[in-house]
Scaffold this active site. Structure first.
Site, PDB file in Angstrom:
ATOM      1  CD  GLU A 267      46.022  30.021  51.457  1.00  0.00           C
ATOM      2  OE1 GLU A 267      47.146  29.889  50.959  1.00  0.00           O
ATOM      3  OE2 GLU A 267      44.985  29.997  50.786  1.00  0.00           O
TER       4      GLU A 267
ATOM      5  CE1 TYR B  18      42.739  28.636  47.093  1.00  0.00           C
ATOM      6  CE2 TYR B  18      42.114  28.874  44.783  1.00  0.00           C
ATOM      7  CZ  TYR B  18      42.490  29.436  46.002  1.00  0.00           C
ATOM      8  OH  TYR B  18      42.610  30.794  46.110  1.00  0.00           O
TER       9      TYR B  18
HETATM   10  O1  LIG Z   1      47.080  29.304  44.691  1.00  0.00           O
HETATM   11  C1  LIG Z   1      46.053  30.228  44.563  1.00  0.00           C
HETATM   12  C2  LIG Z   1      45.993  31.077  45.824  1.00  0.00           C
HETATM   13  N1  LIG Z   1      45.873  30.204  46.993  1.00  0.00           N
HETATM   14  N2  LIG Z   1      45.789  30.862  48.237  1.00  0.00           N
HETATM   15  C3  LIG Z   1      46.792  31.915  48.465  1.00  0.00           C
HETATM   16  C4  LIG Z   1      46.976  32.822  47.256  1.00  0.00           C
HETATM   17  O2  LIG Z   1      48.026  33.731  47.498  1.00  0.00           O
HETATM   18  C5  LIG Z   1      47.221  31.971  46.009  1.00  0.00           C
HETATM   19  O3  LIG Z   1      47.436  32.801  44.875  1.00  0.00           O
END
Ligand SMILES: OC[C@H]1NNC[C@@H](O)[C@@H]1O
Ligand SMILES: [Ca+2]
Length: 452
Positions: free
Chosen positions: A167, A294
């Protein structure tokens, strides 16, 4: 059952975590501090003053957690390596004890027929590199590639699916633009620089992998479909800006070799002109892309920094504990967009899940097991697997699903207040209790998705 979903042969069912969110013991066995060790110990940065010092104590409880994965029937496990356990100063000296931890973990996973998916970077930059500018220093592409080489040499072959970055959008938007995440900078001049260096580092690490590794490597992005709040021209333009900023800013350079034009419009004087060779470095062929999904955003034109967009809450929507609308159709739409825009690259859903309030039952059942009822999470997961199945039927090449998350864990600056786990963690006793959603997911895996 004719209408039962049929997932492709070899579709990989797993769960995901990240080092700093579950391991604890951030400085054990010679590990160096990361920007998250520092950030968490900076007053006011973390809800309730929570830190990653203990977390789920996975650094000590890893064997029991792999046993739990086995009991749940997981076929794969996506985790991240903490860079500063391997290279305490971020570069140079290797800390063998840090490497040994991950080597043992990988061997235990393989001994339990669980395929490891290893993420090199899930936000915990070595503090020593942040002291040298971190993601703002162009040299970080080489630092990151060197870190990757240490792990490729030690683990490739046992690890066959590698991820460079998790991300990059969150790293930049949270860490350099809005400052809610480590290293807590707030600059529209730094954000595009950090983004670009993250992608150069991604390219350098992939290039290094091609010289050493013999298996697969990809990039993980969190992307979110943007829907206009009205049919006005202003809202359409706002959607284009939001979509470019979150969904195209990383995939375009990685897969197409250029940025979307809206970014120059958004950042104006703060948008640098980069040399052509940077785009050559960034656009390395990938074996797959990981998509973390999400929610969606219904987007309108608004006065905001620097996007001039706003998100419109949906009055009839269902929202999770993190304030995200439950919108499974958005995942189908997004996967179709991905295929149309970037072609037939294999895709893994490398994160999907939800935080809801699901307290453990006070009593234990006849087997002495404590139940944790989480019907909202089960409903969320069932609907999103249905949305993935719809995309598969529409021809998107989706290879697997990593549920976020195996365990309740440190939700970054929101601390332990948000529980995403399919397994409940009692942070006082460190007791793990599979929630109803974990039991349900085990059945989904056993029936290869036919029993959603
Ligand atoms: O917010 C939930 C998740 N989203 N993507 C990255 C993860 O480290 C987060 O916990
Ligand atoms: Ca459906």
């Amino acid at each position: 059952m004719s209408d039962a979903p049929v997932f492709p042969e070899g579709f990989l069912w797993g769960a995901a975590t990240a080092a700093h969110q579950i391991e604890g013991s951030p400085l054990a066995d010679g590990a160096g501090p990361s920007i998250w060790t520092r950030f968490a110990h900076t007053p006011g940065m973390m809800l309730n003053g929570d830190t990653g010092d203990v977390a789920c104590d996975h650094y000590n409880r890893w064997k029991g957690d792999v046993k739990l994965m086995r009991e749940l029937g997981l076929q794969a496990y996506r985790f991240s390596v903490s860079w500063s356990r391997i290279l305490p100063e971020g570069k140079g000296r290797v800390n063998q004890k840090g490497l040994d931890f991950y080597s043992r973990l990988v061997d235990e996973l393989l001994a339990n027929d669980i395929e490891p998916l290893l993420t090199l970077y899930h936000w915990d930059l070595p503090a020593a590199l942040d002291d040298r500018g971190g993601w703002l220093n162009p040299d970080i592409a080489d630092w990151f590639a060197d870190y990757g080489r240490v792990l490729y040499r030690a683990l490739d072959g046992r690890v066959k699916k590698w991820v460079t970055l998790n991300e990059p959008w969150v790293v930049t938007d949270g860490g350099y633009l809005h400052g809610a995440l480590a290293p807590g900078h707030r600059s529209r001049f730094e954000a595009p620089i950090a983004s670009h260096h993250l992608m150069r580092a991604h390219g350098a690490a992939v290039k290094a992998y091609r010289e050493i590794g013999k298996h697969e490597i990809g990039l993980v992005v969190n992307i979110e479909p943007k829907y206009p709040a009205s049919d006005s021209a202003e809202d359409a333009a706002a959607v284009r800006r939001a979509h470019a900023y979150m969904n195209e800013q990383y995939l375009h350079p990685a897969l197409l070799g250029h940025y979307p034009p809206e970014l120059k419009e958004i950042f104006g004087e703060a948008w640098p002109e980069w040399p052509a060779e940077d785009y050559e470095l960034i656009k390395q062929p990938l074996d797959f892309v990981g998509i973390n999904y999400y929610t969606r955003s219904v987007t309108k034109a608004a006065t905001s920094y620097p996007l001039n967009t706003g998100v419109v809450k949906q009055p009839l929507g269902t929202y999770t504990e993190t304030g995200w609308e439950v919108f499974p159709q958005g995942l189908t739409d997004l996967l179709l967009w991905f295929k149309q825009t970037y072609g037939d690259l294999p895709v893994y859903i490398t994160e999907n899940g939800a935080a809801f309030f699901d307290p453990p039952a006070a009593s234990v059942d006849e087997n002495g097991n404590r139940r944790v009822r989480d019907p909202l999470r089960m409903d969320y997961l069932r609907k999103h697997l249905g949305a993935i199945h719809d995309a598969i039927r529409a021809g998107v090449d989706i290879r697997g699903y990593m549920l976020w998350s195996l365990l309740d864990n440190l939700e970054w600056s929101l601390g332990y207040s948000k529980r995403f786990g399919m397994v409940h963690v009692n942070y006082v006793t460190q007791e793990r209790t599979p929630k109803d959603s974990a039991r349900w997911y085990s059945e989904v895996i056993r029936t290869h998705g036919r029993k959603l």
